[in-house]
Design a protein around this motif. Structure first.
Motif, PDB file in Angstrom:
ATOM      1  N   PHE A 283     -69.832-109.381  -0.419  1.00 36.05           N
ATOM      2  CA  PHE A 283     -69.258-108.658  -1.557  1.00 36.05           C
ATOM      3  C   PHE A 283     -67.733-108.789  -1.591  1.00 36.05           C
ATOM      4  N   THR A 284     -67.226-109.980  -1.296  1.00 37.34           N
ATOM      5  CA  THR A 284     -65.791-110.212  -1.302  1.00 37.34           C
ATOM      6  C   THR A 284     -65.208-109.955  -2.689  1.00 37.34           C
ATOM      7  N   ASP A 285     -64.017-109.320  -2.722  1.00 38.30           N
ATOM      8  CA  ASP A 285     -63.256-109.002  -3.936  1.00 38.30           C
ATOM      9  C   ASP A 285     -63.846-107.842  -4.734  1.00 38.30           C
ATOM     10  N   PHE A 286     -64.909-107.217  -4.245  1.00 39.26           N
ATOM     11  CA  PHE A 286     -65.415-106.017  -4.900  1.00 39.26           C
ATOM     12  C   PHE A 286     -64.566-104.812  -4.479  1.00 39.26           C
ATOM     13  N   THR A 287     -64.326-103.914  -5.397  1.00 46.76           N
ATOM     14  CA  THR A 287     -63.549-102.713  -5.108  1.00 46.76           C
ATOM     15  C   THR A 287     -64.446-101.490  -5.219  1.00 46.76           C
ATOM     16  N   GLY A 288     -64.176-100.511  -4.367  1.00 44.50           N
ATOM     17  CA  GLY A 288     -64.965 -99.286  -4.373  1.00 44.50           C
ATOM     18  C   GLY A 288     -64.239 -98.173  -3.656  1.00 44.50           C
ATOM     19  N   THR A 289     -64.952 -97.123  -3.365  1.00 44.42           N
ATOM     20  CA  THR A 289     -64.387 -95.958  -2.680  1.00 44.42           C
ATOM     21  C   THR A 289     -65.142 -95.726  -1.382  1.00 44.42           C
ATOM     22  N   ILE A 290     -64.457 -95.119  -0.429  1.00 48.70           N
ATOM     23  CA  ILE A 290     -65.044 -94.858   0.880  1.00 48.70           C
ATOM     24  C   ILE A 290     -65.894 -93.594   0.801  1.00 48.70           C
ATOM     25  N   LYS A 291     -67.165 -93.729   1.173  1.00 51.87           N
ATOM     26  CA  LYS A 291     -68.085 -92.606   1.179  1.00 51.87           C
ATOM     27  C   LYS A 291     -68.202 -91.978   2.570  1.00 51.87           C
ATOM     28  N   LYS A 292     -68.231 -92.804   3.610  1.00 49.60           N
ATOM     29  CA  LYS A 292     -68.302 -92.341   4.993  1.00 49.60           C
ATOM     30  C   LYS A 292     -67.338 -93.165   5.831  1.00 49.60           C
ATOM     31  N   LEU A 293     -66.784 -92.539   6.873  1.00 51.74           N
ATOM     32  CA  LEU A 293     -65.789 -93.208   7.706  1.00 51.74           C
ATOM     33  C   LEU A 293     -66.002 -92.798   9.157  1.00 51.74           C
ATOM     34  N   ASP A 294     -66.128 -93.799  10.032  1.00 50.67           N
ATOM     35  CA  ASP A 294     -66.278 -93.578  11.475  1.00 50.67           C
ATOM     36  C   ASP A 294     -65.261 -94.458  12.187  1.00 50.67           C
ATOM     37  N   LYS A 295     -64.084 -93.885  12.443  1.00 57.68           N
ATOM     38  CA  LYS A 295     -63.002 -94.668  13.041  1.00 57.68           C
ATOM     39  C   LYS A 295     -63.279 -95.009  14.495  1.00 57.68           C
ATOM     40  N   LYS A 296     -64.045 -94.178  15.202  1.00 56.92           N
ATOM     41  CA  LYS A 296     -64.337 -94.465  16.609  1.00 56.92           C
ATOM     42  C   LYS A 296     -65.170 -95.726  16.745  1.00 56.92           C
ATOM     43  N   ARG A 297     -66.176 -95.878  15.897  1.00 55.85           N
ATOM     44  CA  ARG A 297     -67.039 -97.060  15.943  1.00 55.85           C
ATOM     45  C   ARG A 297     -66.529 -98.183  15.053  1.00 55.85           C
ATOM     46  N   GLY A 298     -65.521 -97.903  14.236  1.00 55.82           N
ATOM     47  CA  GLY A 298     -64.961 -98.919  13.357  1.00 55.82           C
ATOM     48  C   GLY A 298     -65.856 -99.279  12.198  1.00 55.82           C
ATOM     49  N   LEU A 299     -66.644 -98.303  11.698  1.00 52.81           N
ATOM     50  CA  LEU A 299     -67.570 -98.547  10.591  1.00 52.81           C
ATOM     51  C   LEU A 299     -67.177 -97.711   9.389  1.00 52.81           C
ATOM     52  N   VAL A 300     -67.507 -98.216   8.211  1.00 53.00           N
ATOM     53  CA  VAL A 300     -67.176 -97.522   6.979  1.00 53.00           C
ATOM     54  C   VAL A 300     -68.274 -97.814   5.957  1.00 53.00           C
ATOM     55  N   THR A 301     -68.587 -96.824   5.134  1.00 49.87           N
ATOM     56  CA  THR A 301     -69.565 -96.963   4.052  1.00 49.87           C
ATOM     57  C   THR A 301     -68.817 -96.945   2.725  1.00 49.87           C
ATOM     58  N   VAL A 302     -68.952 -98.044   1.980  1.00 46.34           N
ATOM     59  CA  VAL A 302     -68.220 -98.218   0.721  1.00 46.34           C
ATOM     60  C   VAL A 302     -69.212 -98.182  -0.428  1.00 46.34           C
ATOM     61  N   GLY A 303     -68.890 -97.428  -1.446  1.00 48.58           N
ATOM     62  CA  GLY A 303     -69.707 -97.372  -2.652  1.00 48.58           C
ATOM     63  C   GLY A 303     -68.999 -98.038  -3.817  1.00 48.58           C
ATOM     64  N   PHE A 304     -69.722 -98.897  -4.528  1.00 46.17           N
ATOM     65  CA  PHE A 304     -69.153 -99.586  -5.683  1.00 46.17           C
ATOM     66  C   PHE A 304     -70.250 -99.807  -6.715  1.00 46.17           C
ATOM     67  N   SER A 305     -69.851-100.281  -7.880  1.00 44.22           N
ATOM     68  CA  SER A 305     -70.788-100.477  -8.984  1.00 44.22           C
ATOM     69  C   SER A 305     -71.188-101.947  -9.051  1.00 44.22           C
ATOM     70  N   LEU A 306     -72.494-102.223  -9.069  1.00 43.00           N
ATOM     71  CA  LEU A 306     -73.026-103.571  -9.155  1.00 43.00           C
ATOM     72  C   LEU A 306     -74.000-103.643 -10.323  1.00 43.00           C
ATOM     73  N   PHE A 307     -73.627-104.404 -11.361  1.00 43.57           N
ATOM     74  CA  PHE A 307     -74.431-104.533 -12.572  1.00 43.57           C
ATOM     75  C   PHE A 307     -74.720-103.178 -13.195  1.00 43.57           C
ATOM     76  N   GLY A 308     -73.719-102.316 -13.204  1.00 37.68           N
ATOM     77  CA  GLY A 308     -73.863-101.007 -13.826  1.00 37.68           C
ATOM     78  C   GLY A 308     -74.573 -99.970 -12.999  1.00 37.68           C
ATOM     79  N   LYS A 309     -74.922-100.295 -11.764  1.00 37.30           N
ATOM     80  CA  LYS A 309     -75.628 -99.348 -10.895  1.00 37.30           C
ATOM     81  C   LYS A 309     -74.821 -99.123  -9.620  1.00 37.30           C
ATOM     82  N   ASP A 310     -74.822 -97.892  -9.117  1.00 42.42           N
ATOM     83  CA  ASP A 310     -74.093 -97.538  -7.907  1.00 42.42           C
ATOM     84  C   ASP A 310     -74.764 -98.171  -6.697  1.00 42.42           C
ATOM     85  N   THR A 311     -73.951 -98.833  -5.863  1.00 43.88           N
ATOM     86  CA  THR A 311     -74.443 -99.519  -4.668  1.00 43.88           C
ATOM     87  C   THR A 311     -73.624 -99.069  -3.466  1.00 43.88           C
ATOM     88  N   ILE A 312     -74.271 -98.896  -2.330  1.00 41.26           N
ATOM     89  CA  ILE A 312     -73.627 -98.479  -1.082  1.00 41.26           C
ATOM     90  C   ILE A 312     -73.878 -99.547  -0.032  1.00 41.26           C
TER      91      ILE A 312
END
Length: 325
Positions: A283-312
């Motif tokens: 999903f390179t160049d897609f923009t979204g917002t951070i839904k979940k953030l885990d800095k200790k494990r270095g993981l993040v959940t990003v939500g963005f719109s794909l073909f008019g539908k919300d995708t996580i």
């Protein structure tokens, strides 16, 4: 030789003396407990037969239990709706499903093309020229879901740069058949083919194009319109703020308008709810917002719109960068 004739009585005695002794007869004991056991078993079987229900009685009991739990739920109507919604088999054989000429029966539809991200605009222009040249009687429409972002340069000029909402995807409206499909896929440079699904069997499989419904296209048009309006509004507000910051009085000194507030130190790195851009992966160049953030494990959940539908999607922190306002 002399023979003795015995009387009949003696003969009878001899015959009786030669007989084996009679067998002693003992009194036989009847097995009464066994008869009792048989009677008990018979009664148990009769009781079990009284408790066992027939198939019809079981069915009626289940129906009565369902009816008692119905309330607002009707399982019959739900089953009928699922059967009606179940798609019927469109093709009589797998070879017929592979026939791309049958796509023309659907009429003009919107299709998704995969194009090069680096030179997407040039690729689309070259493809349109080739299509009009080789298929002059056909009608083609191309839509690129992009927002024109305006930025003001130091020289005072305004730069307009298109930002694609679906990087690497272009929407083509036409009546598709096998000849047109093969021409776009094989002869148009920079085009990676159509977005679809694999059909066929173990003998032969192809990627069959899948059209975009009118409902989804309307949602995409509305999304582009709303984001374009939001981008223009943000540019106008920023332009007004810059004009207010550069107001000068008669003496030539700059006048600072508004209250001066102490700037708070911003936390380093992205935070929950911040806008980010994906820089690597599918999903390179897609923009979204951070839904979940885990800095200790270095993981993040990003939500963005794909073909008019919300995708996580779950990503690593190294795969995103914070979007600059």
């Amino acid at each position: 030789m002399m023979m003795m004739v015995l009387p009949n009585k003696d003969l009878l005695l001899m015959q009786s003396s030669c007989r084996p002794p009679p067998l002693l007869s003992f009194p036989t004991i009847k097995n009464k407990p066994r008869n009792n056991i048989i009677l008990v078993r018979a009664t148990l079987v009769e009781e079990e037969q009284e408790t066992i229900l027939t198939t019809k009685e079981k069915r009626e009991l289940r129906k009565a239990n369902r009816d008692s739990k119905i309330g607002t739920y009707n399982w019959r109507e739900q089953v009928e709706e699922k059967l009606l919604q179940k798609p019927k088999k469109q093709f009589s054989s797998w070879k017929e499903e592979l026939n791309l000429d049958l796509l023309a029966h659907m009429g003009p539809q919107w299709w998704i093309l995969k194009v090069s991200r680096a030179k997407g605009k040039d690729t689309v222009e070259r493809m349109l020229q080739a299509l009009h040249k080789n298929f002059p009687d056909a009608e083609f429409k191309v839509f690129t879901a992009a927002v024109d972002e305006k930025t003001k340069l130091k020289s005072g000029k305004i730069s307009v740069k298109p930002k694609s909402l679906y990087p690497g995807c272009v929407f083509l409206h036409c009546t598709l058949n096998r000849e047109l499909h093969n021409f776009i896929k094989e002869d148009c440079e920079g085009v990676g083919g159509f977005v679809g699904r694999m059909v066929g069997n173990t003998k032969k499989q192809i990627n069959k194009p899948r059209p975009v419904s009118e409902t989804d296209m309307e949602a995409i048009f509305q999304e582009v319109k709303e984001k374009q309006e939001a981008s223009d509004k943000a540019f106008e507000e920023e332009h007004l703020r810059s004009l207010e910051a550069n107001i000068v009085d008669k003496t030539g000194k700059k006048v600072v308008t508004g209250k001066t507030t102490k700037r708070s130190r911003k936390p380093s790195g992205p935070i929950l709810g911040s806008a980010v851009r994906i820089v690597s992966g599918t999903f390179t160049d897609f923009t979204g917002t951070i839904k979940k953030l885990d800095k200790k494990r270095g993981l993040v959940t990003v939500g963005f719109s794909l073909f008019g539908k919300d995708t996580i999607v779950d990503l690593n922190l190294s795969e995103i960068v914070e979007e600059q306002k």
